[in-house]
Design an enzyme around this catalytic site. Structure first.
Site, short mmCIF file in Angstrom:
data_model
loop_
_atom_site.label_atom_id
_atom_site.label_comp_id
_atom_site.label_asym_id
_atom_site.label_seq_id
_atom_site.Cartn_x
_atom_site.Cartn_y
_atom_site.Cartn_z
N ASP A 79 20.66 -15.60 -46.45
CA ASP A 79 20.20 -16.17 -45.09
C ASP A 79 19.00 -15.72 -44.74
O ASP A 79 18.87 -14.17 -44.71
CB ASP A 79 21.18 -15.71 -44.26
CG ASP A 79 21.07 -16.22 -42.78
OD1 ASP A 79 20.90 -17.62 -42.55
OD2 ASP A 79 20.79 -15.54 -41.92
N THR A 112 16.48 -20.99 -41.65
CA THR A 112 15.77 -19.88 -41.58
C THR A 112 14.88 -19.51 -42.41
O THR A 112 13.67 -19.22 -42.36
CB THR A 112 16.41 -18.43 -41.01
OG1 THR A 112 17.59 -18.53 -42.06
CG2 THR A 112 17.41 -18.78 -39.68
N THR A 113 15.40 -19.91 -43.83
CA THR A 113 14.43 -19.69 -44.86
C THR A 113 13.61 -20.51 -44.96
O THR A 113 12.18 -20.27 -45.40
CB THR A 113 15.42 -19.63 -46.38
OG1 THR A 113 16.28 -18.70 -46.06
CG2 THR A 113 14.42 -19.25 -47.46
N ASP A 410 26.21 -20.15 -39.27
CA ASP A 410 24.97 -21.19 -39.29
C ASP A 410 25.48 -22.37 -38.91
O ASP A 410 24.87 -23.32 -38.28
CB ASP A 410 24.12 -20.93 -40.52
CG ASP A 410 23.41 -19.69 -40.75
OD1 ASP A 410 23.25 -18.97 -39.55
OD2 ASP A 410 22.86 -19.13 -41.80
#
Length: 542
Positions: A79, A112-113, A410
């Site tokens: 994450d 997010t990445t 998530d």
């Protein structure tokens, strides 16, 4: 002509003397790094690139997990937001990547990445222009124009999945979207099982869908398939005293009183001194102390509540009192669980036992204490005031359960956002390739340096499908060439297919992304502005 000795003995000119006598003006404190200009810009971009290189291998369904050891605690995760928090980044420019990941995590919950990798690639593509002396304001202006064009293109091609869809079809779409979010996580092998659980939890919420009403509890032991969803509030059994086993463990049509009151006899303070003239006075003091706690217990019992919860301890005397009257009690309830019970069942947390009326009591249809693995849990179902849900996660190692919890968080956030804003685009690098094609075509209509910078923006967008292909062990150059060909022929939803080592219409394959892309280009535009930097050890606290 004067000799050399005469010139040395001659007084200095007044102008030179006045210049040497001027005091030094200190505008910045000692130790401030005042690096500016091109060199500092390149340094900022290089620092950001170093951080991005750490995260880029975690992107996509075949991305690798990272193991981080910090403060004697091991974290295994892919994450982006979690990894950025644990990396302890001290470079001021690279800290913006942490802000990117956190804003994406708070706004969407997933991707997010992707935002970190894309922001780093935008800066990497613009680095040669910085080294060639292009002014940062020109770069920022071009990036703003490219970002606006990309957002307009997304609004043009986005798909409203809720339009004309029946309730069953909408639920099926939500499950497929949740499975997409889970496909790159540690629990991807059970994504269908957890996708249904996530959608059930999100649809349980009502109104503005407060995400804090979904709790996740972890119980070690068992398999992932042993995880369960409770449509209500559940929390682990708290510390109990003698007499607890005599209390009833299930009720229907339950009244609940929530307290922030200590219900136990307090021990005397050290070195406490009581002066009495006869033994009967000491007994009177003891009797008064017992009367105080018995008065509190009587007031609670008179409310008619069958369940008593308190954030503070409930002692053995109170536990036995409630057991004799068929009332269940639990003390030392965690604050977040107490708030969820109060919000779900209604009622108010009271700080005194005086004035307890029916208005401050909560209500639910059923209460039960059950065994889950090696722990006992208290279940509140059929809550009347607000809808809530609790996911009880089972699994082996602690690190595995922690990562499963982050994965579900998530998926919950992205599914919730899709319910509130049901517009999607295709994932798997499809939307990035379509935007790249659109920006390349638009850049041919622009004159001057802006054209090159928009082309750099378009090229940077291709990093997502390229990195997904590389992480899956595919030939990234071949995949990108096939994608460019398909998108040029009008296949706007074609993206990377990692299972079949090729490309596929990701919209038809239900690989979807929620429409939320503003943060990436916006954050990347902040970095080209250099400013004096303070050494990390000397920066003042914010």
């Amino acid at each position: 002509r004067r000799s050399r000795a005469q010139r040395l003995r001659a007084p200095l000119p007044i102008a030179r003397m006045s210049h040497m006598m001027q005091p030094t003006i200190l505008l910045l404190r000692e130790g401030t790094d005042t690096s500016q200009g091109k060199a500092q810009l390149v340094s900022n971009i290089n620092a950001i690139g170093a951080v991005v290189d750490v995260l880029r291998t975690t992107l996509g369904p075949r991305g690798m997990d990272k193991l981080i050891h910090k403060d004697n605690h091991v974290t295994i995760s892919n994450d982006g937001a979690t990894l950025m928090k644990l990396l302890d980044i001290v470079h001021p420019a690279a800290q913006t990547l942490v802000d990117i990941a956190r804003s994406q995590d708070a706004e969407v919950g997933d991707g997010t990445t992707s935002v970190v990798v894309l922001a780093g690639e935008l800066l990497r593509e613009v680095k040669p222009y910085v080294e060639d002396g292009v002014h940062p304001q020109i770069i920022v202006k071009a990036f703003r124009a490219a970002c606006a064009h990309a957002l307009a293109k997304i609004d043009e091609i986005k798909v409203d999945v809720a339009a004309g869809s029946a309730q069953e079809q909408l639920r099926d779409m939500l499950e497929k979207q949740a499975a997409t979010s889970l496909s790159s996580k540690l629990v991807s092998g059970h994504k269908q099982f957890f996708a249904q659980m996530v959608v059930d939890a999100v649809l349980t919420l009502g109104g503005d869908m407060p995400v804090h009403m979904i709790g996740i509890k972890k119980v070690q032991g068992g398999a992932l398939q042993d995880s369960m969803l409770v449509k209500g509030v559940a929390f682990k059994k708290t510390f109990s005293y003698a007499g607890f086993e005599q209390q009833p463990k299930s009720f229907s049509d339950v009244k609940i009183v929530m307290l922030n009151v200590e219900l136990e006899l307090k021990a005397e303070k050290e070195n406490a001194e009581i002066r009495i003239s006869k033994p009967s006075e000491y007994q009177a003091i003891v009797d008064a102390e017992w009367k105080i706690i018995y008065d509190k217990l009587d007031l609670i019992h008179k409310t008619g509540a069958q369940v008593v919860l308190s954030r503070l301890p409930i002692g053995d005397l109170a536990t036995q009192y409630f057991a004799d009257r068929n009332v269940f009690c639990a003390g030392r309830v965690p604050e977040d669980d107490m708030r969820r019970v109060a919000a779900a069942c209604g009622g108010t947390m009271a700080s005194t036992c005086n004035g307890l009326t029916s208005d401050v009591l909560g209500h639910c249809d059923a209460f039960e204490e059950k065994q889950v693995g090696g722990d006992r849990f208290n279940f509140f179902t059929g809550c009347s005031a607000s809808h809530s849900a609790t996911i009880i996660l089972r699994g082996g190692a602690e690190q595995f359960i922690d990562e499963a919890e982050r994965s579900l968080e998530d998926a919950i956030l992205s599914t919730r956002r899709l319910v509130k804003n049901p517009t999607i685009v295709a994932g798997g690098g499809a939307i990035e390739m379509e935007l790249s094609k659109s920006l390349r075509e638009w850049s041919r209509t622009i004159y001057g340096k802006q054209q090159l910078l928009v082309m750099a923006y378009a090229k940077a967008l291709e990093v997502i499908p390229r990195q997904v292909a590389e992480n899956a062990g595919l030939d990234a150059t071949d995949i990108l060439n096939k994608l460019r060909q398909k998108h040029a022929q009008g296949g706007q939803w074609y993206g990377v297919e990692v299972n079949e080592a090729g490309i596929v219409d990701t919209y038809e394959s239900f690989v979807w992304e929620v429409r939320a892309r503003e943060a990436r280009g916006e954050r990347a535009r902040r970095v080209p502005h250099p400013s004096p930097l303070l050494p990390p050890s000397r920066r003042p606290p914010s």
